[in-house]
Design a protein around this motif. Sequence first.
Motif, PDB file in Angstrom:
ATOM      1  N   ASN A 368       0.821  -1.205   0.000  1.00 21.46           N
ATOM      2  CA  ASN A 368       0.000   0.000   0.000  1.00 21.46           C
ATOM      3  C   ASN A 368       0.857   1.258   0.000  1.00 21.46           C
ATOM      4  O   ASN A 368       1.966   1.282   0.545  1.00 21.46           O
ATOM      5  CB  ASN A 368      -0.926   0.005   1.221  1.00 21.46           C
ATOM      6  CG  ASN A 368      -1.860  -1.187   1.215  1.00 21.46           C
ATOM      7  OD1 ASN A 368      -2.367  -1.568   0.172  1.00 21.46           O
ATOM      8  ND2 ASN A 368      -2.063  -1.794   2.378  1.00 21.46           N
ATOM      9  N   PHE A 369       0.312   2.326  -0.594  1.00 19.11           N
ATOM     10  CA  PHE A 369       1.043   3.574  -0.752  1.00 19.11           C
ATOM     11  C   PHE A 369       0.186   4.736  -0.257  1.00 19.11           C
ATOM     12  O   PHE A 369      -1.041   4.724  -0.397  1.00 19.11           O
ATOM     13  CB  PHE A 369       1.437   3.768  -2.217  1.00 19.11           C
ATOM     14  CG  PHE A 369       2.406   2.726  -2.706  1.00 19.11           C
ATOM     15  CD1 PHE A 369       3.764   2.994  -2.765  1.00 19.11           C
ATOM     16  CD2 PHE A 369       1.962   1.458  -3.055  1.00 19.11           C
ATOM     17  CE1 PHE A 369       4.660   2.017  -3.182  1.00 19.11           C
ATOM     18  CE2 PHE A 369       2.847   0.472  -3.471  1.00 19.11           C
ATOM     19  CZ  PHE A 369       4.204   0.757  -3.536  1.00 19.11           C
ATOM     20  N   ASP A 370       0.845   5.737   0.322  1.00 16.78           N
ATOM     21  CA  ASP A 370       0.108   6.868   0.882  1.00 16.78           C
ATOM     22  C   ASP A 370      -0.256   7.878  -0.202  1.00 16.78           C
ATOM     23  O   ASP A 370      -0.078   7.617  -1.404  1.00 16.78           O
ATOM     24  CB  ASP A 370       0.900   7.520   2.030  1.00 16.78           C
ATOM     25  CG  ASP A 370       2.230   8.119   1.568  1.00 16.78           C
ATOM     26  OD1 ASP A 370       2.421   8.331   0.343  1.00 16.78           O
ATOM     27  OD2 ASP A 370       3.092   8.388   2.435  1.00 16.78           O
ATOM     28  N   GLU A 371      -0.755   9.043   0.211  1.00 14.43           N
ATOM     29  CA  GLU A 371      -1.215  10.040  -0.758  1.00 14.43           C
ATOM     30  C   GLU A 371      -0.076  10.596  -1.610  1.00 14.43           C
ATOM     31  O   GLU A 371      -0.311  11.165  -2.687  1.00 14.43           O
ATOM     32  CB  GLU A 371      -1.943  11.189  -0.037  1.00 14.43           C
ATOM     33  CG  GLU A 371      -1.090  11.965   0.939  1.00 14.43           C
ATOM     34  CD  GLU A 371      -1.047  11.338   2.321  1.00 14.43           C
ATOM     35  OE1 GLU A 371      -0.509  11.984   3.243  1.00 14.43           O
ATOM     36  OE2 GLU A 371      -1.545  10.201   2.483  1.00 14.43           O
ATOM     37  N   ASN A 372       1.171  10.421  -1.167  1.00 16.51           N
ATOM     38  CA  ASN A 372       2.339  10.843  -1.951  1.00 16.51           C
ATOM     39  C   ASN A 372       2.939   9.689  -2.742  1.00 16.51           C
ATOM     40  O   ASN A 372       4.032   9.805  -3.290  1.00 16.51           O
ATOM     41  CB  ASN A 372       3.395  11.452  -1.022  1.00 16.51           C
ATOM     42  CG  ASN A 372       2.903  12.709  -0.334  1.00 16.51           C
ATOM     43  OD1 ASN A 372       2.324  13.590  -0.973  1.00 16.51           O
ATOM     44  ND2 ASN A 372       3.098  12.796   0.972  1.00 16.51           N
ATOM     45  N   MET A 373       2.217   8.557  -2.768  1.00 14.99           N
ATOM     46  CA  MET A 373       2.626   7.342  -3.476  1.00 14.99           C
ATOM     47  C   MET A 373       3.957   6.808  -2.956  1.00 14.99           C
ATOM     48  O   MET A 373       4.819   6.351  -3.707  1.00 14.99           O
ATOM     49  CB  MET A 373       2.685   7.591  -4.988  1.00 14.99           C
ATOM     50  CG  MET A 373       1.346   7.966  -5.599  1.00 14.99           C
ATOM     51  SD  MET A 373       0.051   6.723  -5.256  1.00 14.99           S
ATOM     52  CE  MET A 373       0.525   5.407  -6.365  1.00 14.99           C
ATOM     53  N   LEU A 374       4.104   6.842  -1.625  1.00 18.77           N
ATOM     54  CA  LEU A 374       5.267   6.272  -0.954  1.00 18.77           C
ATOM     55  C   LEU A 374       4.827   5.009  -0.206  1.00 18.77           C
ATOM     56  O   LEU A 374       3.740   4.973   0.378  1.00 18.77           O
ATOM     57  CB  LEU A 374       5.877   7.276   0.022  1.00 18.77           C
ATOM     58  CG  LEU A 374       6.354   8.607  -0.583  1.00 18.77           C
ATOM     59  CD1 LEU A 374       6.890   9.530   0.511  1.00 18.77           C
ATOM     60  CD2 LEU A 374       7.404   8.368  -1.655  1.00 18.77           C
ATOM     61  N   PHE A 375       5.660   3.983  -0.228  1.00 19.16           N
ATOM     62  CA  PHE A 375       5.360   2.686   0.368  1.00 19.16           C
ATOM     63  C   PHE A 375       5.113   2.845   1.862  1.00 19.16           C
ATOM     64  O   PHE A 375       6.006   3.192   2.619  1.00 19.16           O
ATOM     65  CB  PHE A 375       6.543   1.757   0.100  1.00 19.16           C
ATOM     66  CG  PHE A 375       6.359   0.334   0.556  1.00 19.16           C
ATOM     67  CD1 PHE A 375       5.107  -0.285   0.561  1.00 19.16           C
ATOM     68  CD2 PHE A 375       7.470  -0.411   0.956  1.00 19.16           C
ATOM     69  CE1 PHE A 375       4.963  -1.593   0.974  1.00 19.16           C
ATOM     70  CE2 PHE A 375       7.329  -1.727   1.367  1.00 19.16           C
ATOM     71  CZ  PHE A 375       6.084  -2.313   1.380  1.00 19.16           C
TER      72      PHE A 375
END
Length: 381
Positions: A368-375
């Motif tokens: 899954n990735f956060d709103e900044n597309m970081l793992f």
Amino acid sequence: MNFFLLLLTILPFMISCNGKEKVDLSKLNLNEPIEKVINFNNDLLVGVETVEYPFCLLLEVKNSEKYSFEDIDLKGQKIIFQINSEKLKTDSIARFGGGHIDLIPIKNENELKNNLKIFNAENKIYGIRIEMKTPSLKSGILKKIELKYGKGSKNPNTDNGLYWNVKKENKYIFFAPDYDRLIVLNNTNLSKTCYWDTFNGLIDFGECDSEKYTQELVKNSIKPEDVKNKPIIKVDNNWSINGLILGKSNEEDFEKSETNKNFERMEEINGGTGDINQIIYQKDYYDFYFYLSANKINPENKKDNIIKGYAINNFKKVEISFENGLKAGMKFNDVVKLFDKKLIIDYEDLKFANYIEIKNMPYKVTLNFDENMLFSGMYVK
């Protein structure tokens, strides 16, 4: 009383008894009591399903003949009602990303009320999500919506998505054919500038402050910087964790391990049969969970309760390392490069996703990735 008047008198009763009366979902105000829009004789599931929407309670109706939309029969389509839940406005419970499903069957009013109480949820709906499996159903529903509300606005986040902000009815309508969904929401208590879900992405209705909006969605979360004594987690090349092997290690192994510190044991019960569906060890404060199958004959026999998965929902609350090159906080595209394309489920659709699903038979690994597309988290089951 003549025959015509008699017929008018008994017709509603006849329709009700025969179970033929349908609920036209397009006519709902979306503030109706739950019991008014469901039938306990249908297959009903309630809980969290982050593929759909992570910050509310969902009530899913399967195999029902009860519903229509603008006189279009929805027989065979899954219907999902959205229910406001303050408890689920937190990443600690609900923000599992794109792959977490935790739905249990309900058979009667008491089971519904018990689940609403568990999730601190309202006893009314505020939205519907309608499955649209066929091209003809998608085109038919779209024509009905356009006839009533005109042409929609293009969703910039998907190929074919449209949306309507119907201010006079306090409704948002999201037509998401790429994901086989029509979503209609009562926006009375929702943001008037922003909207997000996994099928539509972030929609800006004007002057959207995405950071402020995201904070409101998870307003009850524990701040990661406030977490102390973080668990130490090591994930091996086979996705097993801290020496606990998926599909082999049992509940007794887990209890004896160094990993098992201050976990709460819970049993998920099948409301219809009373059987134990699975055993969950949870550490809510750290967003850390283990899932075990339960021995059908004797669930107290811990040697036969096998670890079948785990979830770590927020890497900022743990100290985690990987043998395969992954690192917490990695960029989405860098993570994709670490894996063979053949191992990534729906590789061609990654441009729409905020998660990556990896085949690891018999398990599926969801990154899954956060709103900044970081793992930012993972789920293995």
